[in-house]
Design an enzyme around this catalytic site. Structure first.
Site, mmCIF file in Angstrom:
data_model
loop_
_atom_site.group_PDB
_atom_site.id
_atom_site.type_symbol
_atom_site.label_atom_id
_atom_site.label_comp_id
_atom_site.label_asym_id
_atom_site.label_seq_id
_atom_site.Cartn_x
_atom_site.Cartn_y
_atom_site.Cartn_z
ATOM 1 C CB ALA A 229 12.974 -33.130 5.511
ATOM 2 N N GLY A 230 16.108 -31.788 6.012
ATOM 3 C CA GLY A 230 16.728 -30.587 6.569
ATOM 4 C C GLY A 230 16.327 -30.371 8.008
ATOM 5 C CD GLU B 93 26.275 -36.034 10.350
ATOM 6 O OE1 GLU B 93 26.271 -36.061 9.113
ATOM 7 O OE2 GLU B 93 25.339 -36.468 11.055
ATOM 8 C CB SER C 186 16.237 -37.458 10.120
ATOM 9 O OG SER C 186 16.986 -37.464 8.927
ATOM 10 C CG HIS D 81 26.232 -22.397 6.203
ATOM 11 N ND1 HIS D 81 27.028 -23.414 5.735
ATOM 12 C CD2 HIS D 81 24.990 -22.654 5.731
ATOM 13 C CE1 HIS D 81 26.302 -24.223 4.983
ATOM 14 N NE2 HIS D 81 25.052 -23.796 4.968
ATOM 15 C CB THR D 82 26.688 -18.672 12.465
ATOM 16 O OG1 THR D 82 25.583 -19.390 12.992
ATOM 17 C CG2 THR D 82 26.183 -17.529 11.623
ATOM 18 C CG ASP E 178 22.519 -30.326 12.235
ATOM 19 O OD1 ASP E 178 22.171 -29.138 12.257
ATOM 20 O OD2 ASP E 178 22.991 -30.871 11.222
#
Ligand code: GLA
Length: 380
Positions: A118-119, A155, A122, A32-33, A167
């Protein structure tokens, strides 16, 4: 997976104009940086999402996945449909519209090796593989960091998750067998940091996805902004938590809400751990690096509260199974995956042992895999 080019020929009876791929990612350290303009050590994984694509006339696009066609009309992309994966494509096209970028319709085939939900991002892999295919067939020129921003807009603006750039950025800039040290103020890779030889990351998916993940994520972001605003009162020179170190945060502790303080403590600690990690890795201190992973998880658990009992159980197990030097939740949190730094020759046994122990303690079948670090997105 059957090569994407062959899948395209089978479906459309002609060669695709382009085949593209983009990998999933692992967040190694720096939780979370990114939306605090801070630092992350991340990598791309070798599992990718693949697109084969050709331009077509008109406005109707066809995307075939595992033999099943979905269509999309370019005149009807403004509204997301809940739970529909085509939202990622619509949202991306919407951001190109906003930027005044021209493109046309396409026929495509899509396939992915990146585990879903899944983190491992994707969704970013899908966005970036799609972007590479589209930009190639329609000659769209945008600097790579801007493609990451287009994906982020999907997003943020289309799906309502106020995520950072990590990501998409990692999916674009990953480097084989290395971590990348990312700076999310300048939006660049500062350095490639080789993965220490003789070790691998084992990914253990808790298989838990808690409800309200998006709202919890957004709430964490608000807390970081609140803490920043409070610190700014006495330190007007700071812009984001990236500019704050532990000493400054401590000195302002009483100027802010305690929960906001705890959230900031995590973020500031993560930025500091990222640089400690780079230093330790340059001295081949893999043990010290592993300790930082455990510390990061502990800070997630108590300060940022983005862990969950299942992930905590997995990390407790990591402390007890031989071969593991460090482990932590990776990515947004609230469920999803954990990463485990393990001696390569013990990795297979480690994965089996942690899976069995987790199953016996929680009844949940975790998915595990031994990860290899791959290159960022490209054209085949
Ligand atoms: C998710 C978000 C990223 C980043 C991580 C946490 O993966 O998409 O932008 O904030 O969580 O570090």
């Amino acid at each position: 997976m059957k090569p994407i080019r062959e899948q395209f020929i089978e479906r459309y009876g002609s060669e695709p104009a382009v085949c593209s791929y983009a990998p999933g990612r692992l967040e190694i350290l720096g939780n979370h940086t990114d939306y605090n303009e801070g630092f992350v050590l991340s990598c791309a994984v070798s599992q990718c999402t693949h697109f084969a694509m050709s331009p077509v006339e008109g406005s109707v696009c066809t995307i075939c996945e595992h033999g099943k066609d979905s269509t999309l009309d370019l005149n009807d992309i403004a509204t997301p449909i809940k739970g529909d994966w085509r939202n990622y494509i619509k949202g991306l096209l919407m951001d190109l519209n906003r930027r005044g970028i021209k493109y046309g319709a396409f026929n495509a085939v899509l396939d992915s090796e990146v585990p879903l939900s899944a983190g491992m991002s994707s969704s970013a892999a899908l966005e970036m593989a799609f972007a590479f295919a589209l930009k190639t067939i329609y000659g769209i020129e945008l600097p790579l960091p801007d493609w990451a921003r287009v994906g982020q807009a999907v997003e943020n603006k289309f799906l309502g998750l106020n995520s950072g750039l990590l990501d998409q950025f990692s999916s674009l800039f990953g480097r084989k067998d290395s971590f990348i040290l990312c700076d999310f103020r300048t939006v660049e890779v500062l350095k490639n940091v080789p993965m220490p030889a003789g070790y691998v990351f084992v990914v253990v998916n808790s298989m838990v996805k808690h409800n309200l993940v998006d709202s919890a994520y957004n709430a964490r972001r608000v807390s970081c902004e609140n803490a920043t605003a409070a610190i700014k009162k006495s330190h007007p020179e700071i812009k984001t938590l990236r500019d704050v170190d532990s000493a400054m945060l401590e000195s302002c502790k009483n100027d802010m809400d305690h929960v906001d303080y705890l959230r900031a403590l995590h973020v500031v600690g993560e930025d500091e751990r990222v640089f400690k990690a780079v230093d330790l890795l340059s001295k081949d201190d893999v043990k010290g690096f592993g300790e930082l992973l455990f510390q990061s998880h502990e800070s997630s658990r108590v300060n940022f509260e983005n862990s969950c009992p299942e992930l905590d159980r997995i990390i407790e197990l990591a402390h007890t199974i031989p071969g593991c030097l460090g482990a932590r939740l990776s990515g947004g949190g609230f469920g999803g995956i954990s990463i485990h730094l393990v001696e390569s020759d013990k990795a297979a046994e480690y994965a089996d042992r942690i899976k069995a122990a987790y199953k016996s303690q929680t009844g949940i079948d975790a998915a595990t895999f031994i990860c290899s670090i791959g290159d960022g997105a490209g054209i085949e």
